[in-house]
Every structure is written in structure tokens, then in C-alpha cells.
Write a protein that holds these residues in place. Sequence first.
Motif, short mmCIF file in Angstrom:
data_model
loop_
_atom_site.label_atom_id
_atom_site.label_comp_id
_atom_site.label_asym_id
_atom_site.label_seq_id
_atom_site.Cartn_x
_atom_site.Cartn_y
_atom_site.Cartn_z
N TYR A 11 -1.59 -7.70 -4.59
CA TYR A 11 -2.43 -6.53 -4.28
C TYR A 11 -1.56 -5.28 -4.18
CZ TYR A 11 -5.86 -10.07 -2.95
OH TYR A 11 -6.71 -11.14 -2.96
N LEU A 12 -1.98 -4.27 -4.92
CA LEU A 12 -1.32 -2.96 -4.86
C LEU A 12 -2.41 -1.93 -4.56
CD1 LEU A 12 1.08 -0.99 -5.37
CD2 LEU A 12 0.40 -0.97 -7.78
N THR A 13 -2.19 -1.15 -3.52
CA THR A 13 -3.19 -0.13 -3.14
C THR A 13 -2.52 1.23 -3.14
OG1 THR A 13 -4.42 -1.73 -1.84
CG2 THR A 13 -4.80 0.58 -1.32
N LEU A 14 -3.13 2.17 -3.83
CA LEU A 14 -2.53 3.50 -4.01
C LEU A 14 -3.47 4.58 -3.49
CD1 LEU A 14 -1.28 2.96 -7.68
CD2 LEU A 14 0.08 2.76 -5.57
N PHE A 15 -2.90 5.46 -2.67
CA PHE A 15 -3.69 6.59 -2.16
C PHE A 15 -3.60 7.71 -3.20
CE2 PHE A 15 -4.45 8.98 2.16
CZ PHE A 15 -5.79 9.11 1.83
N ALA A 16 -4.71 7.98 -3.87
CA ALA A 16 -4.70 8.96 -4.96
C ALA A 16 -5.26 10.31 -4.53
CB ALA A 16 -5.51 8.42 -6.14
N PHE A 17 -6.25 10.28 -3.63
CA PHE A 17 -6.90 11.54 -3.23
C PHE A 17 -7.55 11.31 -1.87
CE2 PHE A 17 -10.09 14.89 -3.25
CZ PHE A 17 -9.43 15.95 -3.84
N ALA A 45 0.86 -1.20 0.00
CA ALA A 45 0.00 0.00 0.00
C ALA A 45 0.89 1.24 0.00
CB ALA A 45 -0.90 -0.01 1.23
N ILE A 46 0.61 2.16 -0.89
CA ILE A 46 1.53 3.30 -1.07
C ILE A 46 0.81 4.65 -0.97
CG2 ILE A 46 3.26 4.35 -2.57
CD1 ILE A 46 3.61 1.75 -4.03
N ILE A 47 1.37 5.55 -0.16
CA ILE A 47 0.98 6.96 -0.21
C ILE A 47 1.92 7.63 -1.21
CG2 ILE A 47 0.76 9.15 1.02
CD1 ILE A 47 -0.01 7.70 3.51
N MET A 48 1.34 8.00 -2.34
CA MET A 48 2.14 8.55 -3.44
C MET A 48 2.29 10.05 -3.21
SD MET A 48 0.12 6.65 -6.58
CE MET A 48 -1.45 7.47 -6.33
N ASP A 49 3.31 10.43 -2.46
CA ASP A 49 3.42 11.85 -2.07
C ASP A 49 4.65 12.48 -2.71
OD1 ASP A 49 2.60 14.16 -0.83
OD2 ASP A 49 3.55 13.69 1.09
N GLY A 50 4.57 13.78 -2.94
CA GLY A 50 5.73 14.53 -3.42
C GLY A 50 5.62 15.05 -4.85
N ASN A 51 4.45 14.88 -5.46
CA ASN A 51 4.28 15.36 -6.84
C ASN A 51 4.49 16.87 -6.95
OD1 ASN A 51 3.50 12.77 -7.38
ND2 ASN A 51 1.33 13.24 -7.64
N GLY A 52 3.91 17.60 -5.99
CA GLY A 52 3.98 19.05 -6.03
C GLY A 52 5.41 19.54 -5.90
N ARG A 53 6.14 18.96 -4.95
CA ARG A 53 7.53 19.39 -4.74
C ARG A 53 8.41 19.00 -5.92
NH1 ARG A 53 7.92 16.51 0.71
NH2 ARG A 53 5.86 15.82 0.01
N ARG A 85 5.55 5.20 2.04
CA ARG A 85 5.20 6.59 1.78
C ARG A 85 6.39 7.27 1.14
NH1 ARG A 85 1.48 10.96 4.69
NH2 ARG A 85 1.90 12.67 3.26
N THR A 86 6.20 7.81 -0.04
CA THR A 86 7.25 8.58 -0.70
C THR A 86 7.13 10.04 -0.26
OG1 THR A 86 5.87 9.09 -2.62
CG2 THR A 86 7.14 7.06 -2.71
N GLY A 87 8.13 10.84 -0.60
CA GLY A 87 8.02 12.29 -0.40
C GLY A 87 8.51 12.80 0.95
N GLY A 88 9.03 11.89 1.79
CA GLY A 88 9.73 12.35 2.99
C GLY A 88 8.91 12.53 4.25
N GLU A 89 7.60 12.68 4.14
CA GLU A 89 6.80 12.84 5.37
C GLU A 89 6.65 11.48 6.05
OE1 GLU A 89 6.33 15.80 5.99
OE2 GLU A 89 6.15 16.81 4.05
N GLN A 90 6.64 11.51 7.40
CA GLN A 90 6.46 10.26 8.12
C GLN A 90 5.14 10.32 8.87
OE1 GLN A 90 9.97 8.93 10.13
NE2 GLN A 90 11.26 9.37 8.37
N ARG A 91 4.07 10.18 8.11
CA ARG A 91 2.74 10.15 8.73
C ARG A 91 1.79 9.35 7.84
NH1 ARG A 91 3.34 16.11 7.94
NH2 ARG A 91 2.65 16.58 5.83
#
Length: 251
Positions: free
Chosen positions: A65-71, A23-31, A192-198
Motif C-alpha cells: 500500500y502506497l498512499t500519497l497526499f496530492a491535494f 503514506a507520504i506527504i509530497m511536499d516541496g514542489n514549489g521550493r 514527509r518530504t520538504g523539511g516541514e515537521q507537521r
Amino acid sequence: MIKRFLSSTAEIPDAPPMPRHVAIIMDGNGRWAKKRLMPRVTGHAKGVERVRDMVEACIKREIGYLTLFAFSSENWRRPQDEVSHLMELFVMALEREVDKMHRNGVRLRVVGDLGRFDARLRELIEQGEALTSDNARLTLTVCANYGGRWDILQAVNAWRRDHPDASEPVDEPGLAPYLSMHYAPEPDLFIRTGGEQRISNFLLWQLAYSELYFTDTLWPDFNAAALDRAIVSYQKRERRFGRTSEQLAAP
Ligand code: IPE
Ligand code: IPE
Ligand code: MG
């Protein structure tokens, strides 16, 4: 018949060397975009390309199983313009990718409070899920307008509707089939990508015993090699599920 998966709290599940469910939080697109002096939405468009790569990588590695947090349910708080762009990207991704997913044996599920999306998007989601419902190679779940708290509450409320005369309180096996991802085992590996740990209100219930992996890599830079690094980290963990190391070592 609904297939039942072992619950990490009600039973002791096995700990496979290869994660069954990532399961992935796909974070960091904006940065990622900002660093290149590009609009945030360019980062989101790049992010969609990485989704395609990740689906392929999971198929190759026989991850089921792959789960992606999109919104998230909180992402509506973003500027209206960005929210509209994200919705357009979602529509475009479904229009372009679903046939290919189907050919590749991907079963698509979209979970979240979908009522807030416009009719066109909801229709594409329904069609994509219907077309791919019998596929078994990889189940790709996209969490959209999803929140972990929403999920638990909708499950409790649905259970109550089905048990209007219940005299006993609901228990874990009773509630499990009402959670939006009842069709999947609990995630073995959370990234979780993008560096945040939450967790940012992602799968609160289902992550109870998942191994957590955080990386500074921004989602548009995340590739198969980066996934392999996360898997190697996962493979070094001792998954005790409440027990001691000595118990694990015992035959
Ligand atoms: C994740 O990237 C995508 C969504 C939340 C839709 P962000 O847009 O949160 O990227 P950052 O965190 O601002 O870099
Ligand atoms: C989490 O990312 C949601 C998605 C990736 C879809 P956010 O960027 O929205 O999370 P916060 O606001 O930094 O916690
Ligand atoms: Mg973010």
C-alpha cells in the motif's frame, strides 16, 4: 466481504520489518521550482514524475500500500491559477498513467471530498478505479481534497445515517469501516518530504501509531534511494504500541 485490518489502538498489531503501508506527504514542489527560478507548476509537474517512480519502487519492494497526499482540503486557499494547474496536472496524470498502472497490477483509489472536482476529473477517477479494482499487487491511494478531520466527520455522519435508531454511541470497530481508507492497514511508515515537521491535516486517525519520518529532500528530488533511507530508519524503531521494551524482549 470487507477485509478487516488490526487497529493499533483496539489490538496490538504486528510490526513487520518491511512496511506494508507507506503514506507520504509530497511536499516541496514549489521550493524546488523556485530554487531554479521556474514557475511553481514546473515543480508540480516534476512531482508527478516522482509519483511514477515511487509506485515502481514500492512494487519492487513488495510494499502493498502506497498512499500519497496530492491535494489537501486547505490547498484551495492557494492562488486560483496554481489550483487550476494542479487540477490539469491531475487530469493529465490520470489520462496518461492509468493504463500502465493497470498493466503493472496497481489498484488505484482516490479518497477525499471529490464532489468539489469538475465532472471530467471525477469521471477519470471513477474509470481508473473501476478498471483497476481487481488488481492486488499495490494499492495506490491518492488523497485529493482530503482532510483528516473531514474523513472522521464523514465517517461519523455516515455511521449515523446507517444507524438512525442506535441507542449506543459508536465505537472504534463500528466506525472503522466508514473511514475512507478502511480497505488498507494503518500506515506503518509516514514520510514527509520538504523539511516541514507537521501532519497538515493528513490521515489523523490512521497515523495513530505510524512511525514518522521527516526529510529535507524536496519531493521532486525524492527517489528510490531516499525511500530506502526512510525504510532503514523505520527498521531501527521500536514499535511498542503502549508496551514496555521489556515486554517486547520477552519471548
Ligand atoms: C506540495 O508541494 C504539493 C501540493 C501541496 C499540491 P508545495 O506546492 O506545497 O511546495 P512548497 O511547500 O511550496 O515548496
Ligand atoms: C500538504 O502540503 C499537502 C500536500 C502535500 C498535498 P502543504 O504544503 O499544503 O502544507 P502546509 O500548508 O505547508 O502545512
Ligand atoms: Mg508545501
